[in-house]
Design an enzyme around this catalytic site. Sequence first.
Site, PDB file in Angstrom:
ATOM      1  N   VAL A   1       0.931  -1.491  -0.500  1.00  0.00           N
ATOM      2  CA  VAL A   1      -0.373   0.262  -0.180  1.00  0.00           C
ATOM      3  C   VAL A   1       1.329   1.770   0.021  1.00  0.00           C
ATOM      4  CG1 VAL A   1      -1.957  -1.107   0.890  1.00  0.00           C
ATOM      5  CG2 VAL A   1      -0.476  -0.359   2.577  1.00  0.00           C
ATOM      6  N   HIS A   2       1.420   1.570  -1.311  1.00  0.00           N
ATOM      7  CA  HIS A   2       2.140   1.891  -1.098  1.00  0.00           C
ATOM      8  C   HIS A   2       1.975   3.518  -1.106  1.00  0.00           C
ATOM      9  CE1 HIS A   2       4.530  -0.410  -3.886  1.00  0.00           C
ATOM     10  NE2 HIS A   2       3.266  -0.598  -4.166  1.00  0.00           N
ATOM     11  N   ASP A   3       1.033   4.088  -1.112  1.00  0.00           N
ATOM     12  CA  ASP A   3       0.356   5.625  -0.723  1.00  0.00           C
ATOM     13  C   ASP A   3      -0.123   5.889   0.572  1.00  0.00           C
ATOM     14  OD1 ASP A   3       0.566   5.959  -3.862  1.00  0.00           O
ATOM     15  OD2 ASP A   3      -0.956   5.257  -4.503  1.00  0.00           O
TER      16      ASP A   3
END
Length: 349
Positions: free
Chosen positions: A272-274
Site C-alpha cells: 500500500v505504497h500511497d
Amino acid sequence: MHEARREPVSILMDCDTGIDDALALVYLCSQPHVELVAVTSTPGNVDAEQVARNNLALLDLCGRSDVPVAVGAQAPLGIPLVTTPETHGPQGIGYAELPVSRRGIERRDAVELWVEAARARPGELTALLTAPLTNFALALRAEPRLPELLRGVVIMGGAYYYQGNTTPTAEWNTHVDPEAAAEVFRAFAGQPEERLPIVCALETTERIEMRPEHVAALARAAGCAKPELVDPDHAPGLRSQASNPLVRHLSDMLRFYFEFHRDYDQGYVAHVHDYFAASVAAGTANFSTRTATVHVETSAPRLLGTTIADYRGLWGEAPNARIVWSNQPDEAFKELVAAVGGLAAGLDF
C-alpha cells in the site's frame, strides 16, 4: 529523522485512484488535523474520468462531500496512456462497487485549481502526489513559482538501486509519464533542502505490506458485528459481508490487490505504497531521508522511467529531492488500523 507530529496541515492531493490511492485518501479523511483542500485526478491506474468518479464516491463515503474533485490531463505528456486493470480492476477499485456520487467534478481543471490555490495561500499547502506526475508538471508549466509557493511536496514514485515493479528498473508512476517526472525534478533543482520533494520510492513503500490480519484488525476497530476474514484459501472474488460499509468496500478492494500480488509471486499481501506517502504528508509517520539529485530516463526504450539518484554529488548538479531511506511498517499499520477503524466506526451510514 523526521518524527511524527500531528500539526495542522493543508493538503492538495493528486491521485490516479487506484486501490492504494483509495486507502491513502480514506486515511487522510480520518485525520482531524488534515485540511483536505482538493483532490485532483490524473490518468494512470484508470482513465482520468474514472479516477474522478472513484474520488467523489470515496469522499462521499467518508462524509467529506465538501472536498472538491477536479480532472486535469487526459493522457501522459508524450506517450500513450497504459492502465492497470490486472492490478487494480477495471474501475481501479478492485471488487468494490462504490455508490455513485451525486456530485459533479469542479468546473476548473486540475491545473487551474492547483495554481489558484497555491497563489491564494502561499507557503500553506502541501502537495501529495500519488499518481504519474502529469498534472503537477502541467501546473509547474503554468506557474513556475510553485516550488516557492507550496509549503512542501510529497511524491510516491521511483525506485533507486531497487528492482522496479513495472519493468526491471522502473516504478509504475514514473514509467507511465517519465517526461512529467523529469520536468518536476528539474523544477526543484537548486531549491533549499527544506523545499525539496520528499520521495517515497519502492524500496520503502514495498515495506508497507498489508496482510489479511490488518483487514481483520480494521474491522474490529470499526466495531463490525462479525470477524472480517480475507483468506488466501477463499475462492477469488469472494465479497465482504462486513456490517460497516467503509470496511466492506475497503475489504473488497484489498482482496483484489492481495490476489494480484499472489498471482505475481509476491505472496498474499498488498503493497500500500500511497498510504505511506499520505502518512508522510500528514506528518504521522516516522522516517528518514537522504538528499539526492534524481535523473529520470526518458529516451532509452528498455530504461524508460528508470530513476537514478546521485547521493554523493558525482554529477556536480544541485540536489532536487529528499528520498525516504527508512520507515517503520509496524507503526504504520497500527496508525492505519486505529485511524481508519475510528473513522469507519464514527460514520453515520
